[in-house]
Write an enzyme that holds these catalytic residues in place. Structure first.
Site, PDB file in Angstrom:
ATOM      1  N   HIS A   1       2.120  -0.209   9.122  1.00  0.00           N
ATOM      2  CA  HIS A   1       1.544   0.370   7.883  1.00  0.00           C
ATOM      3  C   HIS A   1       1.534   1.893   8.064  1.00  0.00           C
ATOM      4  O   HIS A   1       2.580   2.494   8.299  1.00  0.00           O
ATOM      5  CB  HIS A   1       0.155  -0.260   7.704  1.00  0.00           C
TER       6      HIS A   1
ATOM      7  N   ASP B   1       7.137   6.888   5.049  1.00  0.00           N
ATOM      8  CA  ASP B   1       6.858   7.436   6.386  1.00  0.00           C
ATOM      9  C   ASP B   1       8.080   8.029   7.075  1.00  0.00           C
ATOM     10  O   ASP B   1       7.951   8.656   8.118  1.00  0.00           O
ATOM     11  CB  ASP B   1       6.274   6.329   7.283  1.00  0.00           C
TER      12      ASP B   1
ATOM     13  N   HIS C   1      10.267  -2.203   3.380  1.00  0.00           N
ATOM     14  CA  HIS C   1       8.989  -2.238   2.679  1.00  0.00           C
ATOM     15  C   HIS C   1       8.810  -3.610   2.050  1.00  0.00           C
ATOM     16  O   HIS C   1       9.779  -4.201   1.585  1.00  0.00           O
ATOM     17  CB  HIS C   1       8.940  -1.158   1.587  1.00  0.00           C
TER      18      HIS C   1
HETATM   19  N1  CMC Z   1      14.153  -2.603  11.117  1.00  0.00           N
HETATM   20  C1  CMC Z   1      14.910  -3.709  11.308  1.00  0.00           C
HETATM   21  N2  CMC Z   1      14.786  -4.846  10.595  1.00  0.00           N
HETATM   22  C2  CMC Z   1      13.854  -4.862   9.640  1.00  0.00           C
HETATM   23  C3  CMC Z   1      13.032  -3.752   9.371  1.00  0.00           C
HETATM   24  C4  CMC Z   1      13.202  -2.590  10.154  1.00  0.00           C
HETATM   25  N3  CMC Z   1      12.446  -1.512   9.941  1.00  0.00           N
HETATM   26  N4  CMC Z   1      12.188  -4.062   8.361  1.00  0.00           N
HETATM   27  C5  CMC Z   1      12.465  -5.313   8.013  1.00  0.00           C
HETATM   28  N5  CMC Z   1      13.471  -5.808   8.762  1.00  0.00           N
HETATM   29  C6  CMC Z   1      14.116  -7.129   8.637  1.00  0.00           C
HETATM   30  C7  CMC Z   1      13.234  -8.222   9.245  1.00  0.00           C
HETATM   31  O1  CMC Z   1      13.542  -8.427  10.610  1.00  0.00           O
HETATM   32  C8  CMC Z   1      13.598  -9.383   8.372  1.00  0.00           C
HETATM   33  O2  CMC Z   1      14.849  -9.865   8.784  1.00  0.00           O
HETATM   34  P1  CMC Z   1      15.212 -11.456   8.676  1.00  0.00           P
HETATM   35  O3  CMC Z   1      15.197 -11.752   7.214  1.00  0.00           O
HETATM   36  O4  CMC Z   1      16.534 -11.588   9.312  1.00  0.00           O
HETATM   37  O5  CMC Z   1      14.128 -12.161   9.434  1.00  0.00           O
HETATM   38  C9  CMC Z   1      13.807  -8.775   6.988  1.00  0.00           C
HETATM   39  O6  CMC Z   1      14.195  -7.419   7.252  1.00  0.00           O
HETATM   40  C10 CMC Z   1      12.558  -8.764   6.117  1.00  0.00           C
HETATM   41  O7  CMC Z   1      11.543  -8.098   6.839  1.00  0.00           O
HETATM   42  P2  CMC Z   1      10.055  -8.571   6.948  1.00  0.00           P
HETATM   43  O8  CMC Z   1       9.469  -8.118   8.245  1.00  0.00           O
HETATM   44  O9  CMC Z   1       9.955 -10.026   6.609  1.00  0.00           O
HETATM   45  O10 CMC Z   1       9.456  -7.747   5.766  1.00  0.00           O
HETATM   46  P3  CMC Z   1       7.930  -7.493   5.494  1.00  0.00           P
HETATM   47  O11 CMC Z   1       7.806  -7.287   4.049  1.00  0.00           O
HETATM   48  O12 CMC Z   1       7.092  -8.568   6.093  1.00  0.00           O
HETATM   49  O13 CMC Z   1       7.605  -6.164   6.316  1.00  0.00           O
HETATM   50  C11 CMC Z   1       7.510  -3.869   6.887  1.00  0.00           C
HETATM   51  C12 CMC Z   1       7.640  -4.890   5.756  1.00  0.00           C
HETATM   52  C13 CMC Z   1       7.266  -2.506   6.268  1.00  0.00           C
HETATM   53  C14 CMC Z   1       6.283  -4.202   7.749  1.00  0.00           C
HETATM   54  C15 CMC Z   1       8.794  -3.867   7.732  1.00  0.00           C
HETATM   55  O14 CMC Z   1       9.887  -3.486   6.943  1.00  0.00           O
HETATM   56  C16 CMC Z   1       8.696  -2.946   8.952  1.00  0.00           C
HETATM   57  O15 CMC Z   1       8.197  -3.360  10.002  1.00  0.00           O
HETATM   58  N6  CMC Z   1       9.168  -1.667   8.835  1.00  0.00           N
HETATM   59  C17 CMC Z   1       9.018  -0.709   9.917  1.00  0.00           C
HETATM   60  C18 CMC Z   1       7.632  -0.136   9.917  1.00  0.00           C
HETATM   61  C19 CMC Z   1       7.394   0.816   8.759  1.00  0.00           C
HETATM   62  O16 CMC Z   1       8.186   1.683   8.481  1.00  0.00           O
HETATM   63  N7  CMC Z   1       6.228   0.659   8.105  1.00  0.00           N
HETATM   64  C20 CMC Z   1       5.820   1.517   6.988  1.00  0.00           C
HETATM   65  C21 CMC Z   1       5.791   0.772   5.699  1.00  0.00           C
HETATM   66  S1  CMC Z   1       5.671   1.830   4.261  1.00  0.00           S
HETATM   67  C22 CMC Z   1       4.188   2.678   4.345  1.00  0.00           C
HETATM   68  C23 CMC Z   1       2.972   1.872   4.582  1.00  0.00           C
HETATM   69  O17 CMC Z   1       2.845   0.713   4.273  1.00  0.00           O
HETATM   70  O18 CMC Z   1       2.058   2.453   5.138  1.00  0.00           O
END
Ligand code: CMC
Length: 435
Positions: free
Chosen positions: A267, A369, A309
């Site tokens: 987050h 971010d 996201h």
């Molecule tokens: N790098 C590599 N793979 C990713 C990433 C990433 N940053 N983000 C998502 N994926 C992949 C994930 O492995 C999954 O793949 P598969 O379908 O093969 O299993 C797919 O994309 C969907 O991801 P998810 O984890 O199910 O998506 P989510 O909605 O649960 O998570 C997230 C969203 C923001 C937590 C995630 O994208 C992430 O960890 N990003 C990196 C951390 C980040 O930048 N966070 C800031 C978010 S925006 C500001 C805020 O919220 O504060």
């Protein structure tokens, strides 16, 4: 809201239930499943809230497919161009933009609440010097509950409004003092003649021994960053504030819970994690593709920080604006070679990732971010303060959402159920008979 219905048929029993289908102003229609358990005896299962609206809200609208973000109906790019953070705070809290007099009164109200109770100063010295400022912020904001509890009636709209003003006003002071404490520098009191962001910079950087004039470029860029982080509908920290507040807990304590939720790298902690990642990339000398490949490897916990996201399946509109500010700031300021190199690496990484099939298929774009950390670095803000500034900006969102929840007059404690998968009906075994 019109109420069409959706009929659910239980294949096992043939029993039917008609559930109301609610139509929002904009966004997907929403099935009201409240009667499902009563009628069919079933729960719904949605870990991570992939398809669940947890409340109704009229504050912030997101369209993740189109990359749209609006506060109270106003597009974020218009607010970023024309507004100020305190005007946006007014908008979020009151539902519409203020006229000149309303804005002046609001700004003056906030300015007059920036001081902390002197006793609160002593809370800071209870922390280790190397404490992360987010840990200090969680503690000190929670401690505000001890100062504003007995005489606060959360069912009184005026008390709720004053609480919102107090929080918005005091967060920069708490944030700056968290930093000063860790640096072993004296706490600097707020100055009423300065703007909101100038005041924050003043409390962060001025010394009693020297004159300090906040840089207007930095103050303006920071104001813009605060606007972009002010609210974001039902994200993890906001949902936490609502859930904690749903028991009628003290709002300062509920906001402290939100700060804790924000801290995680998935987050708000991502802005700090992005810079650490970009530094690692630069130090490693390895090609960017090596890091993209690691992010794709399901056996590696590494992710591209600042990418992806839950809601945006398109470029995060905040990232577009932040990238622009980042370029401007690095051009206008005497930025260091390291900062320029980080920006170059970020842009190159973005390009490699956006051309990679894995990222394309999953709609993974830079989020808010990805570039904000570079701006903070260019401002001379230390890395462990990045998420603190995010928290400072988001405070208005948290308290406005809390206020909306309280003012609806239909608040029920948030109490999810579960799909139990553990053992049942075991016979107690005395300790001397256990294996
Ligand atoms: N790098 C590599 N793979 C990713 C990433 C990433 N940053 N983000 C998502 N994926 C992949 C994930 O492995 C999954 O793949 P598969 O379908 O093969 O299993 C797919 O994309 C969907 O991801 P998810 O984890 O199910 O998506 P989510 O909605 O649960 O998570 C997230 C969203 C923001 C937590 C995630 O994208 C992430 O960890 N990003 C990196 C951390 C980040 O930048 N966070 C800031 C978010 S925006 C500001 C805020 O919220 O504060």
């Amino acid at each position: 809201m019109s109420t069409d219905t959706v009929t659910i048929i239980d294949d096992a029993t043939g029993k039917k239930v008609q559930l109301p289908l609610l139509t929002p102003t904009s966004g997907p229609k929403t099935i009201d499943i409240g009667a499902l358990y009563k009628e069919l005896g079933y729960f719904t299962y949605d870990p991570g809230f992939m398809s669940t609206a947890s409340c109704t809200s009229a504050i912030t609208f997101l369209d993740g497919q189109k990359g749209i973000l609006q506060y109270r109906g106003y597009p974020i790019d218009q607010l970023a161009e024309h507004s100020s953070y305190l005007e946006v705070c007014y908008l979020l809290i009151n539902g519409d933009l203020p006229n000149k007099q309303e804005l002046e009164e609001f700004v003056s109200g906030i300015t007059n609440h920036t001081m902390l109770h002197e006793a609160l100063k002593r809370f800071f010295s209870g922390f280790r010097r190397d404490a992360h400022p987010m840990a200090i912020m969680v503690g000190v904001v929670g401690a505000l509950a001890a100062f504003y509890h007995e005489h606060m009636d959360i069912h009184n709209p005026e008390h709720r409004l004053i609480t919102a003003h107090r929080l918005i006003a005091k967060m920069p002071t708490i944030a700056a003092w968290s930093y000063r404490y860790a640096m072993g520098k004296p706490f600097v009191y707020p100055v009423n003649s300065l703007s909101y962001t100038e005041n924050f910079l003043h409390m962060m950087y001025s010394m009693p021994t020297e004159e300090y004039t906040p840089n207007p470029l930095l103050a303006k860029a920071l104001d813009l960053i605060l606007i972009l982080h002010a609210d974001h509908e039902q994200n993890a920290s906001t949902a936490t504030v609502r859930l904690a507040g749903s028991s009628d807990a003290n709002p300062f304590a509920a906001v402290a819970a939100g700060i804790a939720a924000l801290w995680g790298p998935a987050h708000g902690g991502a802005n700090e994690a992005v810079i650490r990642m970009l530094m690692d990339i630069n130090e490693s000398g390895k090609p960017l593709q090596a890091f993209v490949d690691r992010a794709k490897d399901k056996n590696d916990s590494f992710r591209l920080m600042g990418f992806g996201h839950r809601v945006y399946k398109n470029y995060d509109p905040r990232a577009t604006l932040i990238r622009k500010i980042c370029h401007q700031l690095l051009n206008d300021m005497e930025s260091t070679g390291e900062q320029k190199k980080l920006l170059e690496t970020a842009m190159a990484l973005e390009k490699v990732a956006l051309e990679d099939e894995y990222f394309v298929q999953r709609n993974l774009y830079p989020n808010v971010d990805f570039y904000s950390g570079i701006i903070f670095l260019a401002m001379g803000i230390p890395m462990n303060m990045f998420t603190v500034i995010f928290a400072m900006a988001r405070t208005v969102g948290w308290i406005t959402q809390w206020n909306e929840m309280q003012s609806e007059g239909k608040l029920r404690i948030g109490r999810p159920r579960q799909l139990y998968v553990g053992l049942i009906d075991l016979e107690y075994v005395p300790i001397n008979k256990r294996k």
